[in-house]
Motif scaffolding. Sequence first.
Motif, PDB file in Angstrom:
ATOM      1  N   ASP A 158       7.809   2.647  -1.205  1.00  0.00           N
ATOM      2  CA  ASP A 158       6.602   2.353  -1.973  1.00  0.00           C
ATOM      3  C   ASP A 158       6.371   0.851  -2.149  1.00  0.00           C
ATOM      4  OD1 ASP A 158       8.780   2.083  -3.639  1.00  0.00           O
ATOM      5  OD2 ASP A 158       8.025   3.399  -5.220  1.00  0.00           O
ATOM      6  N   ASP A 159       7.098   0.052  -1.357  1.00  0.00           N
ATOM      7  CA  ASP A 159       6.848  -1.392  -1.306  1.00  0.00           C
ATOM      8  C   ASP A 159       5.926  -1.757  -0.142  1.00  0.00           C
ATOM      9  OD1 ASP A 159       8.436  -1.989  -3.504  1.00  0.00           O
ATOM     10  OD2 ASP A 159      10.217  -2.408  -2.304  1.00  0.00           O
ATOM     11  N   VAL A 160       5.461  -0.736   0.596  1.00  0.00           N
ATOM     12  CA  VAL A 160       4.544  -0.962   1.712  1.00  0.00           C
ATOM     13  C   VAL A 160       3.433   0.080   1.661  1.00  0.00           C
ATOM     14  CG1 VAL A 160       6.272  -2.002   3.226  1.00  0.00           C
ATOM     15  CG2 VAL A 160       5.945   0.478   3.255  1.00  0.00           C
ATOM     16  N   TRP A 161       2.336  -0.220   2.308  1.00  0.00           N
ATOM     17  CA  TRP A 161       1.174   0.679   2.261  1.00  0.00           C
ATOM     18  C   TRP A 161       1.419   1.955   3.058  1.00  0.00           C
ATOM     19  CZ3 TRP A 161      -1.586   2.023   6.676  1.00  0.00           C
ATOM     20  CH2 TRP A 161      -1.340   1.265   7.823  1.00  0.00           C
ATOM     21  N   SER A 162       2.296   1.890   4.091  1.00  0.00           N
ATOM     22  CA  SER A 162       2.624   3.089   4.865  1.00  0.00           C
ATOM     23  C   SER A 162       4.041   2.964   5.412  1.00  0.00           C
ATOM     24  CB  SER A 162       1.641   3.308   6.012  1.00  0.00           C
ATOM     25  OG  SER A 162       2.069   4.380   6.840  1.00  0.00           O
ATOM     26  N   HIS A 172       9.981  -4.378   7.353  1.00  0.00           N
ATOM     27  CA  HIS A 172      10.282  -3.073   6.763  1.00  0.00           C
ATOM     28  C   HIS A 172      11.179  -2.215   7.681  1.00  0.00           C
ATOM     29  CE1 HIS A 172       9.699   0.130   3.867  1.00  0.00           C
ATOM     30  NE2 HIS A 172       9.197   0.952   4.777  1.00  0.00           N
ATOM     31  N   THR A 173      11.734  -2.815   8.716  1.00  0.00           N
ATOM     32  CA  THR A 173      12.595  -2.054   9.624  1.00  0.00           C
ATOM     33  C   THR A 173      13.906  -1.691   8.931  1.00  0.00           C
ATOM     34  OG1 THR A 173      13.682  -4.022  10.550  1.00  0.00           O
ATOM     35  CG2 THR A 173      11.632  -3.283  11.608  1.00  0.00           C
ATOM     36  N   PRO A 174      14.519  -0.591   9.322  1.00  0.00           N
ATOM     37  CA  PRO A 174      15.773  -0.174   8.678  1.00  0.00           C
ATOM     38  C   PRO A 174      16.865  -1.229   8.712  1.00  0.00           C
ATOM     39  CG  PRO A 174      14.863   1.640   9.943  1.00  0.00           C
ATOM     40  CD  PRO A 174      13.998   0.442  10.243  1.00  0.00           C
ATOM     41  N   ILE A 175      16.983  -1.987   9.800  1.00  0.00           N
ATOM     42  CA  ILE A 175      18.062  -2.975   9.871  1.00  0.00           C
ATOM     43  C   ILE A 175      17.827  -4.117   8.880  1.00  0.00           C
ATOM     44  CG2 ILE A 175      17.044  -4.327  11.765  1.00  0.00           C
ATOM     45  CD1 ILE A 175      19.930  -4.712  12.804  1.00  0.00           C
ATOM     46  N   ASP A 199       8.261   2.948 -10.525  1.00  0.00           N
ATOM     47  CA  ASP A 199       7.507   3.924  -9.743  1.00  0.00           C
ATOM     48  C   ASP A 199       6.183   3.360  -9.261  1.00  0.00           C
ATOM     49  OD1 ASP A 199       9.431   6.020 -10.272  1.00  0.00           O
ATOM     50  OD2 ASP A 199       8.578   6.122 -12.298  1.00  0.00           O
ATOM     51  N   GLY A 200       5.767   3.828  -8.095  1.00  0.00           N
ATOM     52  CA  GLY A 200       4.431   3.509  -7.610  1.00  0.00           C
ATOM     53  C   GLY A 200       4.400   2.398  -6.580  1.00  0.00           C
ATOM     54  N   ASP A 212     -11.209  -7.132   4.692  1.00  0.00           N
ATOM     55  CA  ASP A 212     -11.337  -6.999   3.241  1.00  0.00           C
ATOM     56  C   ASP A 212      -9.982  -6.538   2.708  1.00  0.00           C
ATOM     57  OD1 ASP A 212     -11.839  -6.364   0.599  1.00  0.00           O
ATOM     58  OD2 ASP A 212     -13.754  -5.378   0.997  1.00  0.00           O
ATOM     59  N   TRP A 213      -9.133  -7.495   2.382  1.00  0.00           N
ATOM     60  CA  TRP A 213      -7.753  -7.176   2.004  1.00  0.00           C
ATOM     61  C   TRP A 213      -7.699  -6.286   0.765  1.00  0.00           C
ATOM     62  CZ3 TRP A 213      -5.692  -8.233  -2.759  1.00  0.00           C
ATOM     63  CH2 TRP A 213      -6.438  -9.092  -3.585  1.00  0.00           C
ATOM     64  N   ASP A 214      -8.621  -6.505  -0.165  1.00  0.00           N
ATOM     65  CA  ASP A 214      -8.576  -5.779  -1.430  1.00  0.00           C
ATOM     66  C   ASP A 214      -8.926  -4.303  -1.244  1.00  0.00           C
ATOM     67  OD1 ASP A 214      -8.183  -5.588  -4.193  1.00  0.00           O
ATOM     68  OD2 ASP A 214     -10.287  -5.966  -4.624  1.00  0.00           O
ATOM     69  N   THR A 215      -9.933  -4.040  -0.430  1.00  0.00           N
ATOM     70  CA  THR A 215     -10.354  -2.659  -0.201  1.00  0.00           C
ATOM     71  C   THR A 215      -9.368  -1.902   0.687  1.00  0.00           C
ATOM     72  OG1 THR A 215     -12.679  -3.251  -0.451  1.00  0.00           O
ATOM     73  CG2 THR A 215     -12.197  -1.193   0.689  1.00  0.00           C
ATOM     74  N   SER A 216      -8.939  -2.548   1.763  1.00  0.00           N
ATOM     75  CA  SER A 216      -7.990  -1.879   2.665  1.00  0.00           C
ATOM     76  C   SER A 216      -6.618  -1.724   2.020  1.00  0.00           C
ATOM     77  CB  SER A 216      -7.869  -2.652   3.975  1.00  0.00           C
ATOM     78  OG  SER A 216      -7.351  -3.961   3.753  1.00  0.00           O
ATOM     79  N   ASP A 217      -6.220  -2.718   1.218  1.00  0.00           N
ATOM     80  CA  ASP A 217      -4.993  -2.673   0.407  1.00  0.00           C
ATOM     81  C   ASP A 217      -3.749  -2.355   1.232  1.00  0.00           C
ATOM     82  OD1 ASP A 217      -3.690  -3.078  -1.987  1.00  0.00           O
ATOM     83  OD2 ASP A 217      -3.862  -0.983  -2.628  1.00  0.00           O
ATOM     84  N   ARG A 218      -3.652  -2.952   2.405  1.00  0.00           N
ATOM     85  CA  ARG A 218      -2.474  -2.742   3.249  1.00  0.00           C
ATOM     86  C   ARG A 218      -1.436  -3.826   2.931  1.00  0.00           C
ATOM     87  NH1 ARG A 218      -4.312  -0.405   9.166  1.00  0.00           N
ATOM     88  NH2 ARG A 218      -5.454   1.406   8.364  1.00  0.00           N
ATOM     89  N   GLY A 219      -0.820  -3.682   1.764  1.00  0.00           N
ATOM     90  CA  GLY A 219       0.077  -4.713   1.272  1.00  0.00           C
ATOM     91  C   GLY A 219       1.548  -4.409   1.478  1.00  0.00           C
ATOM     92  N   ARG A 220       2.359  -5.411   1.167  1.00  0.00           N
ATOM     93  CA  ARG A 220       3.813  -5.269   1.202  1.00  0.00           C
ATOM     94  C   ARG A 220       4.406  -6.094   0.052  1.00  0.00           C
ATOM     95  NH1 ARG A 220       4.633  -6.939   7.597  1.00  0.00           N
ATOM     96  NH2 ARG A 220       2.644  -6.023   8.302  1.00  0.00           N
TER      97      ARG A 220
END
Length: 262
Positions: A158-162, A172-175, A199-200, A212-220
Amino acid sequence: MPFTLATWNINSVRLREGLVARLMNEEQPDVLCLQECKSPVDKIPLEQFRSLGYTHFVARGQKGYNGVAIFSKIPMEDAGHRDFVGKGDARHVAARLENGVTVHNFYVPAGGDVPDREVNEKFGHKLDFLTEMRDWFHAERPGKSIMVGDLNIAPREDDVWSHKQLLKVVSHTPIEVEHLGQTQDAGDWVDVTRADIPDGQLYSWWSYRARDWDTSDRGRRLDHIWASGDIANAGHNSRILRPVRGWEQPSDHAPVFASFDL
């Protein structure tokens, strides 16, 4: 001595001097740690920051790249730095506050685009950097310390958008997550942000590439505040100032805050 600390990858302290001053003026953290200052120490603009009460300052810098700085309203002394992986990069600086707390400010290498050290030297550099951090913390066993910075890894799902879509993406790779976890365990560090906000979805970075970073919200969540186990319970009031990402000519990172009653 209660105090509030913030960490922010500023992506050029000279270009964004006004944003740093705005954060200092509006939020007034007692201690502000910056990464990616991209400036020699003697070129960092200090006059405006000092006028806002940040009269104490330590930094390590280099022209155009990297660079870490700590500004404080609280008296502090330079507590040195380490040259991880022996590259001469300005990626770590430490300061000791008058209450005896040591603040470590890190800028971990980003690691390039390909998560394979055999074909991407930058990725190998990142893993080696984390390994040296782990070994140092294991040997020193830091106490009464806070570690902050752009660690360039989002460890939790939950620290990444997907989680699924980013498993093979650097940060975000396992290693990388494994290396960061070993570094955290070696120093008995507590992730203060997630202790406060367990949580979250939680992000501190949004790419410039997004229309549009805010709308897409693909954050980390790449930016972190950790505390050594002996003082972690003193941490509280964690928050990420997402609106700062929307300021004019912003950094692609938002500042992360935590308060400590010590």
